[in-house]
Design a protein around this motif. Structure first.
Motif, PDB file in Angstrom:
ATOM      1  N   SER A  68      -0.458  10.402  -4.046  1.00  0.00           N
ATOM      2  CA  SER A  68      -0.973  10.028  -2.916  1.00  0.00           C
ATOM      3  C   SER A  68      -1.179   8.438  -2.739  1.00  0.00           C
ATOM      4  CB  SER A  68      -2.262  10.830  -2.558  1.00  0.00           C
ATOM      5  OG  SER A  68      -3.270  10.320  -3.285  1.00  0.00           O
ATOM      6  N   GLN A  69      -1.385   7.977  -1.728  1.00  0.00           N
ATOM      7  CA  GLN A  69      -1.596   6.644  -1.471  1.00  0.00           C
ATOM      8  C   GLN A  69      -3.063   6.246  -2.080  1.00  0.00           C
ATOM      9  OE1 GLN A  69      -3.265   4.380   2.169  1.00  0.00           O
ATOM     10  NE2 GLN A  69      -1.091   3.574   2.400  1.00  0.00           N
ATOM     11  N   LEU A 119      -3.657   3.665  -5.247  1.00  0.00           N
ATOM     12  CA  LEU A 119      -4.539   2.488  -5.087  1.00  0.00           C
ATOM     13  C   LEU A 119      -5.696   2.311  -6.125  1.00  0.00           C
ATOM     14  CD1 LEU A 119      -4.860   2.069  -0.953  1.00  0.00           C
ATOM     15  CD2 LEU A 119      -3.319   0.908  -2.756  1.00  0.00           C
ATOM     16  N   ARG A 168       0.775  -1.261   0.055  1.00  0.00           N
ATOM     17  CA  ARG A 168       0.120   0.038   0.182  1.00  0.00           C
ATOM     18  C   ARG A 168       0.915   1.231   0.015  1.00  0.00           C
ATOM     19  NH1 ARG A 168      -5.170  -0.265   1.487  1.00  0.00           N
ATOM     20  NH2 ARG A 168      -5.262   1.830   2.353  1.00  0.00           N
ATOM     21  N   ASP A 169       1.869   1.279   0.685  1.00  0.00           N
ATOM     22  CA  ASP A 169       2.823   2.352   0.861  1.00  0.00           C
ATOM     23  C   ASP A 169       3.969   2.475  -0.232  1.00  0.00           C
ATOM     24  OD1 ASP A 169       1.374   3.507   2.945  1.00  0.00           O
ATOM     25  OD2 ASP A 169       2.068   1.859   4.091  1.00  0.00           O
ATOM     26  N   LYS A 170       3.753   1.496  -1.091  1.00  0.00           N
ATOM     27  CA  LYS A 170       5.143   1.462  -2.189  1.00  0.00           C
ATOM     28  C   LYS A 170       4.545   1.759  -3.688  1.00  0.00           C
ATOM     29  CE  LYS A 170       8.632  -1.677  -3.660  1.00  0.00           C
ATOM     30  NZ  LYS A 170       9.743  -0.679  -3.487  1.00  0.00           N
ATOM     31  N   THR A 171       5.475   2.639  -4.243  1.00  0.00           N
ATOM     32  CA  THR A 171       4.925   2.655  -5.608  1.00  0.00           C
ATOM     33  C   THR A 171       6.317   2.164  -6.277  1.00  0.00           C
ATOM     34  OG1 THR A 171       4.063   4.898  -5.223  1.00  0.00           O
ATOM     35  CG2 THR A 171       5.023   4.546  -7.545  1.00  0.00           C
TER      36      THR A 171
END
Length: 367
Positions: free
Chosen positions: A262-263, A267, A191-194
């Motif tokens: 943004s997260q 998503l 969720r916090d990784k691009t």
């Protein structure tokens, strides 16, 4: 492994591929799928639906859906170019609602007079449901979700489920489960990784001079993710509101950061990229079953020529490609409504039959 099982296995692989691609580069994967596979999908599906009378009872029922598509195009051109649009801002939602619910009449009713009165009654109901500048949940569903995510994800899922139930295919049901699990994984994993940041080209193409998907993502983020933006103020510090309402005007000066970085924005884009990419791949993977390529040679050549033109236009300027295909892309959504209704009613019928007789396919049905 029979052909049905083989196709289901291939589709499970395509789902996993689409899911992984959506993790890595969601914006660019979507833009590529929409520009390259999208036009060929519109053209071949409309051709395929035409040969099957659009799954309607009446020979000319589809003309109503084409006309609605034309009206929506005119409405879009009017708002884009500042023309005087004689109908309210709610008119698009009204006729999309007519197209959706009227599709039930088209697949079940053959009598033209009953059908006409039914469509007029639905239009009367839509006038009561939708009001000018109305932005409630149902208006958002009809105007924003139905032609986009509902079309590419929900209806695709229903089509998979209907096929699995109709053929009593275990592998088909497994593919349906994988189809549901993939977007869940896109939301809960990393969720916090691009993995790869959206490129400048990706951002510019997504905005497409104000004609792209940027505003749609903003709408999804505010309605589905409850993302709130600051309220705009005038020079005196007073809150600005929309004319004739007490609704404050949002300040979207930082919206690009929310959409692209943004997260919630990432998503959402993962899901959009997966839904659209697999929607197209699902269509082309089932060529052997659907047989959309079995058309007169002249028509097939026209389809290929129009597809190549679309690729060139998207390559030159993404906004130009969107304008070129707006009517066709929206019409293919509308023209698929009767088939969507066939799938929904078919799922109900097959579920009732399975509840009575078990999952095994009867010898008569097998033939």
């Amino acid at each position: 492994m029979n052909s049905g099982t083989r196709i289901n296995v291939v589709n499970i692989g395509l789902m996993i591929f689409s899911c992984i691609a959506a993790f890595i580069m969601p914006f660019e994967v979507f833009l590529f799928a929409y520009a390259v596979m999208g036009p060929l999908h519109y053209l071949t599906e409309i051709s395929w639906l035409h040969d099957r009378q659009y799954f309607t009872k009446g020979k000319y029922d589809h003309l109503i859906l084409w006309a609605i598509g034309g009206i929506i195009l005119l409405e879009s051109l009017a708002y884009r170019n500042g023309w005087n649009w004689p109908f309210g801002s709610d008119f698009g939602n009204k006729i999309i609602f007519v197209a959706l619910t009227g599709s039930l009449l088209m697949i079940f009713v053959k009598n033209a007079f009953i059908k006409i009165f039914g469509l007029l009654f639905i239009l009367f109901i839509s006038n009561a449901i939708f009001q000018p500048d109305q932005r409630d949940g149902f208006a958002f569903f009809i105007g924003a979700l139905l032609p986009t995510l509902v079309h590419v994800f929900v209806f695709t899922g229903l089509f998979i489920l209907f096929g699995a139930l109709k053929s009593r295919s275990v592998s088909g049901l497994i593919s349906f489960v994988v189809f549901i699990v993939c977007p869940i994984l896109l939301f809960v994993l990393f969720r916090d990784k691009t993995f790869v940041e959206v490129t400048k080209y990706g951002q510019d193409s997504y905005i497409a001079n104000g004609e792209g998907f940027y505003d749609t993502n903003l709408s999804f983020l505010t309605h589905l993710f409850n993302i709130e933006f600051p309220q705009m103020k005038d020079a005196a510090g007073n809150l600005l509101v929309y004319a004739g309402t007490d609704k404050p005007v949002p300040d979207y000066s930082n919206a690009a950061s929310v959409v692209f970085h943004s997260q919630a924005g990432i998503l959402l884009m993962r899901f959009i990229a997966f839904a659209y990419t697999y929607h197209y791949l699902n269509w082309f993977s089932k060529t052997e079953v659907i047989r959309w390529h079995k058309v007169p040679k002249v028509r097939f050549i026209v389809v290929i020529v129009l597809w190549v033109i679309s690729l060139v236009l998207y390559g030159v300027n993404y906004a130009l490609g969107l304008r070129w295909l707006y009517f066709l892309s929206f019409c293919h959504v509308l023209l698929e409504f009767p088939l969507n209704m066939v799938s929904i009613t078919g799922i109900y019928k097959e579920t009732v039959t399975i509840a009575k007789n078990g999952f095994k396919l009867s010898p008569a049905m097998a033939k």
